[in-house]
Design an enzyme around this catalytic site. Structure first.
Site, mmCIF file in Angstrom:
data_model
loop_
_atom_site.group_PDB
_atom_site.id
_atom_site.type_symbol
_atom_site.label_atom_id
_atom_site.label_comp_id
_atom_site.label_asym_id
_atom_site.label_seq_id
_atom_site.Cartn_x
_atom_site.Cartn_y
_atom_site.Cartn_z
ATOM 1 N N THR A 192 0.863 -1.196 0.000
ATOM 2 C CA THR A 192 0.000 0.000 0.000
ATOM 3 C C THR A 192 0.895 1.241 0.000
ATOM 4 O O THR A 192 1.994 1.191 0.544
ATOM 5 C CB THR A 192 -0.865 -0.020 1.277
ATOM 6 N N ARG A 220 -14.967 -6.568 0.296
ATOM 7 C CA ARG A 220 -14.231 -6.135 1.504
ATOM 8 C C ARG A 220 -13.525 -4.788 1.283
ATOM 9 O O ARG A 220 -12.870 -4.568 0.280
ATOM 10 C CB ARG A 220 -13.210 -7.213 1.868
ATOM 11 N N GLY A 222 -10.851 -2.097 3.315
ATOM 12 C CA GLY A 222 -9.958 -1.977 4.467
ATOM 13 C C GLY A 222 -9.975 -0.578 5.058
ATOM 14 O O GLY A 222 -10.916 0.193 4.870
ATOM 15 N N ASP A 223 -8.900 -0.247 5.756
ATOM 16 C CA ASP A 223 -8.813 1.046 6.447
ATOM 17 C C ASP A 223 -8.426 2.197 5.511
ATOM 18 O O ASP A 223 -8.741 3.353 5.791
ATOM 19 C CB ASP A 223 -7.756 0.963 7.554
ATOM 20 N N THR A 243 -0.571 1.653 6.923
ATOM 21 C CA THR A 243 -0.496 0.447 6.097
ATOM 22 C C THR A 243 -0.452 -0.766 7.011
ATOM 23 O O THR A 243 0.163 -0.725 8.075
ATOM 24 C CB THR A 243 0.740 0.454 5.177
ATOM 25 N N GLY A 246 -5.851 -4.010 7.636
ATOM 26 C CA GLY A 246 -6.824 -2.927 7.755
ATOM 27 C C GLY A 246 -7.884 -3.085 8.821
ATOM 28 O O GLY A 246 -8.290 -2.102 9.452
#
Ligand code: ASP
Length: 324
Positions: A192, A220, A222-223, A243, A246
């Site tokens: 990331t 899905r 992530g953060d 990174t 997440g």
């Protein structure tokens, strides 16, 4: 020395100090955290990563010196990393379980607290540019999927077929994980990308862009595209890009918590990042974070064996590193 000379001397020294304070700048970037070892990564590979990180940092510094705004710098620097197949963002992003690439990105402006994000997009060449469009040219903060692509297209961003993002290395990682029926490979550098900038006008900004986790299912997210989890910026405290795994960063409200630790507990940016990484480890989460404050202090913390990272400051300090 008479009073008049003293007055002029103070004026000259004062304006020199003001100019120096104004021209202070800093930029910090990451290219993902994960399990990495010096023995397993060839010298050529290490140099390839370092060269790309250097290219991104140098572009950032050039823009900083020219007086560009933090938000523009974050986008352009992340574009460089998105366009490189080395990182899990844009070209070279990881595959979903369905063998597609779905991208997430977000950006936040510390001066205005404006923010923009996109998630689960399949055809926008540079998701961080789309996040910026959402921030500047929509009434919203967060757009997803087809709607986000429709908006990006309307705003004139470059659209590409999903195949553009595909690389053989990431496809192989998916195949391996599918065999093990697992999400994400700890041995696979996740890659990331993120950037935080303090510009010469005294404003800070952070952005993050990712393909998420290999073998992800069911849409899905992530953060990385969640403001407060993977990205946060506030001129009063810090600019943060995360990174790692997440789900843990979302549960902790990771990026916003770093800002809160600085605001309410008077922690320095490094202390706040360390405290948050400690909380992450307590939950058995793994990952890393880069951050800076409005004085140009920089933090790069992680609890994995490596994180692609680097920074440049107006003081001349510079670092590019991979391993702990
Ligand atoms: N944080 C990203 C996600 O969970 C992945 C990463 O940073 O490696 O989607």
């Amino acid at each position: 020395m008479n009073l008049k000379t003293l007055f002029f001397l103070i004026l000259i020294v004062g304006s020199a100090c003001f100019a120096a304070a104004q021209s202070k700048y800093a930029i910090v970037i990451h290219g993902g955290a994960g399990v990495m070892s010096e023995e397993r990564m060839s010298k050529e590979q290490q140099n390839e990563y370092k060269a790309k990180l250097n290219e991104a940092l140098e572009l950032g510094e050039k823009m900083l010196k020219e007086g560009a705004e933090a938000t523009d710098i974050v986008v352009r620097v992340i574009n460089v990393l998105e366009d490189s197949p080395l990182f899990n963002a844009g070209k070279g992003a990881v595959f979903t379980h369905d063998e597609k690439v779905e991208l997430d990105a977000s950006i936040m402006d510390g001066k205005t607290l404006n923010a923009g994000a996109v998630a689960g997009v399949r055809n926008i060449k540079n998701p961080i540019s789309a996040a910026r469009e959402v921030m500047l040219n929509s009434e919203h903060v967060f757009l997803s999927g087809k709607g986000a692509s429709e908006f990006a297209k309307k705003r004139g961003l470059e659209m590409v077929p999903n195949k553009y993002f595909h690389t053989q290395a990431r496809h192989e990682s998916l195949m391996k994980l599918k065999k093990q029926e697992r999400e994400r490979n700890q041995k696979d550098y996740t890659g990331t990308v993120g950037c935080a900038v303090l510009d010469i006008h005294g404003n800070i900004c952070a952005g993050t862009s990712t393909g998420g986790m290999t073998n992800k299912k069911y849409g899905r997210i992530g953060d990385s595209p969640i403001i407060g989890a993977g990205t946060y910026a506030n001129n009063k405290t810090c600019a943060v890009s995360c990174t790692g795994h997440g789900e843990y960063f979302i549960r902790l409200g990771f990026a916003r918590d770093i800002s809160a630790l600085m605001e309410y507990k008077n922690m320095s940016v490094t202390e706040a990042c360390r405290e948050e990484i400690r909380k992450l480890a307590e939950l058995n989460g793994t990952g890393g974070v880069i951050a800076l404050d409005a004085n140009g202090n920089i933090a790069m913390e992680f609890n994995t064996s490596g994180m692609f990272r680097g920074y440049i400051k107006s003081t001349g300090e510079k670092e590019i590193a991979i391993f702990k």
